[in-house]
Design a protein around this motif. Sequence first.
Motif, PDB file in Angstrom:
ATOM      1  N   ASP A   1       0.833  -1.195   0.000  1.00 42.42           N
ATOM      2  CA  ASP A   1       0.000   0.000   0.000  1.00 42.42           C
ATOM      3  C   ASP A   1       0.868   1.245   0.000  1.00 42.42           C
ATOM      4  O   ASP A   1       1.802   1.350   0.788  1.00 42.42           O
ATOM      5  CB  ASP A   1      -0.893  -0.025   1.257  1.00 42.42           C
ATOM      6  CG  ASP A   1      -2.071   0.898   1.117  1.00 42.42           C
ATOM      7  OD1 ASP A   1      -1.920   1.960   0.472  1.00 42.42           O
ATOM      8  OD2 ASP A   1      -3.133   0.562   1.656  1.00 42.42           O
ATOM      9  N   ARG A   2       0.543   2.177  -0.878  1.00 39.58           N
ATOM     10  CA  ARG A   2       1.311   3.423  -0.921  1.00 39.58           C
ATOM     11  C   ARG A   2       1.045   4.308   0.293  1.00 39.58           C
ATOM     12  O   ARG A   2       1.859   5.121   0.667  1.00 39.58           O
ATOM     13  CB  ARG A   2       0.932   4.206  -2.183  1.00 39.58           C
ATOM     14  CG  ARG A   2       1.956   4.112  -3.288  1.00 39.58           C
ATOM     15  CD  ARG A   2       1.517   4.976  -4.448  1.00 39.58           C
ATOM     16  NE  ARG A   2       1.741   6.388  -4.167  1.00 39.58           N
ATOM     17  CZ  ARG A   2       1.227   7.369  -4.923  1.00 39.58           C
ATOM     18  NH1 ARG A   2       0.457   7.069  -5.949  1.00 39.58           N
ATOM     19  NH2 ARG A   2       1.486   8.624  -4.635  1.00 39.58           N
TER      20      ARG A   2
ATOM     21  N   ALA B   1      -8.170   7.361  -2.458  1.00 39.13           N
ATOM     22  CA  ALA B   1      -8.966   6.742  -3.516  1.00 39.13           C
ATOM     23  C   ALA B   1     -10.368   7.318  -3.580  1.00 39.13           C
ATOM     24  O   ALA B   1     -11.083   7.096  -4.555  1.00 39.13           O
ATOM     25  CB  ALA B   1      -9.036   5.227  -3.282  1.00 39.13           C
TER      26      ALA B   1
ATOM     27  N   GLY C   1      -9.956   2.832  -7.527  1.00 34.90           N
ATOM     28  CA  GLY C   1      -8.844   2.562  -6.619  1.00 34.90           C
ATOM     29  C   GLY C   1      -7.612   3.389  -6.917  1.00 34.90           C
ATOM     30  O   GLY C   1      -6.666   3.366  -6.145  1.00 34.90           O
ATOM     31  N   THR C   2      -7.600   4.139  -8.002  1.00 33.77           N
ATOM     32  CA  THR C   2      -6.446   5.004  -8.271  1.00 33.77           C
ATOM     33  C   THR C   2      -6.510   6.192  -7.332  1.00 33.77           C
ATOM     34  O   THR C   2      -7.542   6.841  -7.243  1.00 33.77           O
ATOM     35  CB  THR C   2      -6.471   5.571  -9.705  1.00 33.77           C
ATOM     36  OG1 THR C   2      -7.410   4.846 -10.441  1.00 33.77           O
ATOM     37  CG2 THR C   2      -5.114   5.583 -10.317  1.00 33.77           C
ATOM     38  N   PRO C   3      -5.429   6.450  -6.647  1.00 33.32           N
ATOM     39  CA  PRO C   3      -5.477   7.563  -5.704  1.00 33.32           C
ATOM     40  C   PRO C   3      -5.518   8.909  -6.424  1.00 33.32           C
ATOM     41  O   PRO C   3      -4.902   9.077  -7.480  1.00 33.32           O
ATOM     42  CB  PRO C   3      -4.200   7.409  -4.899  1.00 33.32           C
ATOM     43  CG  PRO C   3      -3.295   6.574  -5.732  1.00 33.32           C
ATOM     44  CD  PRO C   3      -4.140   5.728  -6.620  1.00 33.32           C
TER      45      PRO C   3
ATOM     46  N   VAL D   1     -10.742   4.547 -13.425  1.00 33.27           N
ATOM     47  CA  VAL D   1      -9.917   3.455 -12.933  1.00 33.27           C
ATOM     48  C   VAL D   1     -10.099   3.421 -11.411  1.00 33.27           C
ATOM     49  O   VAL D   1      -9.582   4.272 -10.698  1.00 33.27           O
ATOM     50  CB  VAL D   1      -8.434   3.660 -13.302  1.00 33.27           C
ATOM     51  CG1 VAL D   1      -7.618   2.434 -12.900  1.00 33.27           C
ATOM     52  CG2 VAL D   1      -8.302   3.943 -14.775  1.00 33.27           C
TER      53      VAL D   1
ATOM     54  N   ARG E   1     -13.084   9.702  -4.584  1.00 32.47           N
ATOM     55  CA  ARG E   1     -13.094  10.717  -5.633  1.00 32.47           C
ATOM     56  C   ARG E   1     -14.306  11.614  -5.546  1.00 32.47           C
ATOM     57  O   ARG E   1     -14.376  12.633  -6.225  1.00 32.47           O
ATOM     58  CB  ARG E   1     -13.069  10.091  -7.028  1.00 32.47           C
ATOM     59  CG  ARG E   1     -12.869   8.613  -7.081  1.00 32.47           C
ATOM     60  CD  ARG E   1     -12.589   8.177  -8.477  1.00 32.47           C
ATOM     61  NE  ARG E   1     -11.159   8.179  -8.740  1.00 32.47           N
ATOM     62  CZ  ARG E   1     -10.619   8.613  -9.869  1.00 32.47           C
ATOM     63  NH1 ARG E   1     -11.364   9.120 -10.804  1.00 32.47           N
ATOM     64  NH2 ARG E   1      -9.321   8.563 -10.034  1.00 32.47           N
TER      65      ARG E   1
END
Lengths: 319, 326
Positions: free
Chosen positions: B66-67, B267, B285-287, B283, B269
């Motif tokens: 995880d980032r 994530a 889950g893209t942060p 997309v 939005r």
Amino acid sequence: MANNNVVIKSRGLTKKYGDFTAVDHLNLTVNRGEVFGLLGPNGSGKTTTILMLLGLTEPTAGSVEVLGLDPARQPLSVKARVGYLPDQVGFYDGLTARENLGYIARLNGLPRAEANERIQRVLSQVGLSEVANKRVGTFSRGMRQRLGVAEVLLKQPELIIMDEPTLGLDPEGAREFLELIVQLKSEGITMLLSSHLLHQVQAVCDRVGLFHRGQMVLEGTVPELAQKVLGGAYRILVEANGTGNLEEVFRRINGVVNINRAGQDRYELEAKKDLRPEVARSIVEAGGKLLSLNIELPSLDEVYARYFKKEVDHVGAVA
Amino acid sequence: MSVQSLKQTRAREGSPWTGLWAVVAKEMADSLTSTRMFILELLIVLTAAGTVYGATQTLQETVGQDRFVFLKLFTTGRDPIPAFIGFLGFLVPLLAIALAFDSVNGEFHQRTISKVLAQPIYRDALLFGKFLAGLFTLALALTTIWLLIMGMGIIGLGLPPSGEEVARSLWFLLATIFYGGIWLALAMVFSIIFRQPATAALASIAVWLFFTVFWGILADLAAQSIIPARLSEPETIIAQAELAKTLTRFSPNTLYAEATLALLNPAVRSLGVVLPVQLFGAVLGTPLPLSQSLVLVWPHFTGLIAATILLFAVGYVIFQRREIRA
């Protein structure tokens, strides 16, 4: 600044709360170096007057000047130079005496070094140096009152206003407190104090003003008030016996206002001045025996009691 | 009358903030040394320690995948312990109310008010100083806890936070402080209105309970009665959901919850009602970058700050008109 000698000057000062007039066209003048006493029953407008003098409440009408400044427009300058000891002054009980004073010093913008020095000095002046680091919560009523004075002195005021300063003090505490007032007076500080403990006011005040329903109904020195309210300002107690009617003899003395028979050989004379020599002479001339002769200055209690009794009678008559 | 004396009669002399910092310093010292604050801070520190410990236990397994693992420290719970932000939602109001519920009526109660106002300061300085002191105390306590959590995270997870994680969690800290600011201002208003500190505390807690427990339910009910949903008209269902959402945002709790959600979860939005059709092509889950998350929560920040200012202004007006004598 019109007159440097006048510390407080109000003209037509009025404060209304809704329909209720707390202070009604008050004209008050207090001179520099004077101790002025505001007297009157509770709710007669003393505290409201004090709050207006400090700019803590705005007058409805009229003008007031304190040290030549308008308290409503220049409250900071007024409050920086006037010390106020409120009725039943409170402290931050969790803080020590020194910390309480420290807060007041900071509010007055005193630099730290000077504040510490002044705190030390005022604490010793009111005799609290030894308990300086004790929490105020543990202080007695008298100690709190003295700490209140220390707080007032901290800003080195030109005028001190005290609201009911001796209320709730024991006789010893009150006596010490009055000594403190006398000492401050000797330092040239002007003081305005409100009270209904009359003998204390009488002991320290140069002039008094009697408040009633928002108006200052009487003003002057205690003998002047006595003159106005009691008629005679001096009370002479005579004990004498002899032939003839002594009352008749006394009545002929110039200046005797009233004569009361207080006992078999006792008489109470009310006079406009000290008439003891004349009284003595006339008794002897009338062939009587003078047993004792005393003079009693009228007390403020009497003035007060007599004045308000008159008022009540008057109101009763109107109603 | 000359121009100068005319001016003099109109304007109040000096700055309204004279003595402000003396008040702030004294009030902060009081709060920081009070038993009340000690208990509450202890409670929050224990909560932070407990929840973050739980979170690190969970996160250790997924670290590296995880980032934004540091942000998860705040949002991850481990049965039976809920996540830290869940606790903050009610600990922060409690802390803020405890700081302010007796700030003004306490001065009346201790009979210090007339004496303090007889010093060369304006009422403005006293009230604003008390508020600032509360806010600073709150900020100090929350920052300490933030640092504690970051430290525990570094030890527990074995890696340092990235720049973006630090930035996002700092924004989260700021949101938490502003959220506390609302309750601080509210408790202060009640401390001006009510003479008894206990009444002010109860009133503040009642408002908080109302928003926490009942406001969501009321918002739903109101939305249902204003826009009745009909199955034949799907747009009424959407309109009703959007109205309900708007109404819930009048609660500071919702504002805070949404703001923290978007800040701590890159994530996210959108905070509104999202239809599946709107997600077409996205997309998942893209942060989002921090700047975009901030755009998302900007209205929430504005709302939190505006509510605080409004409450403070109300308190200010009442306090200025209050007679000093009891």
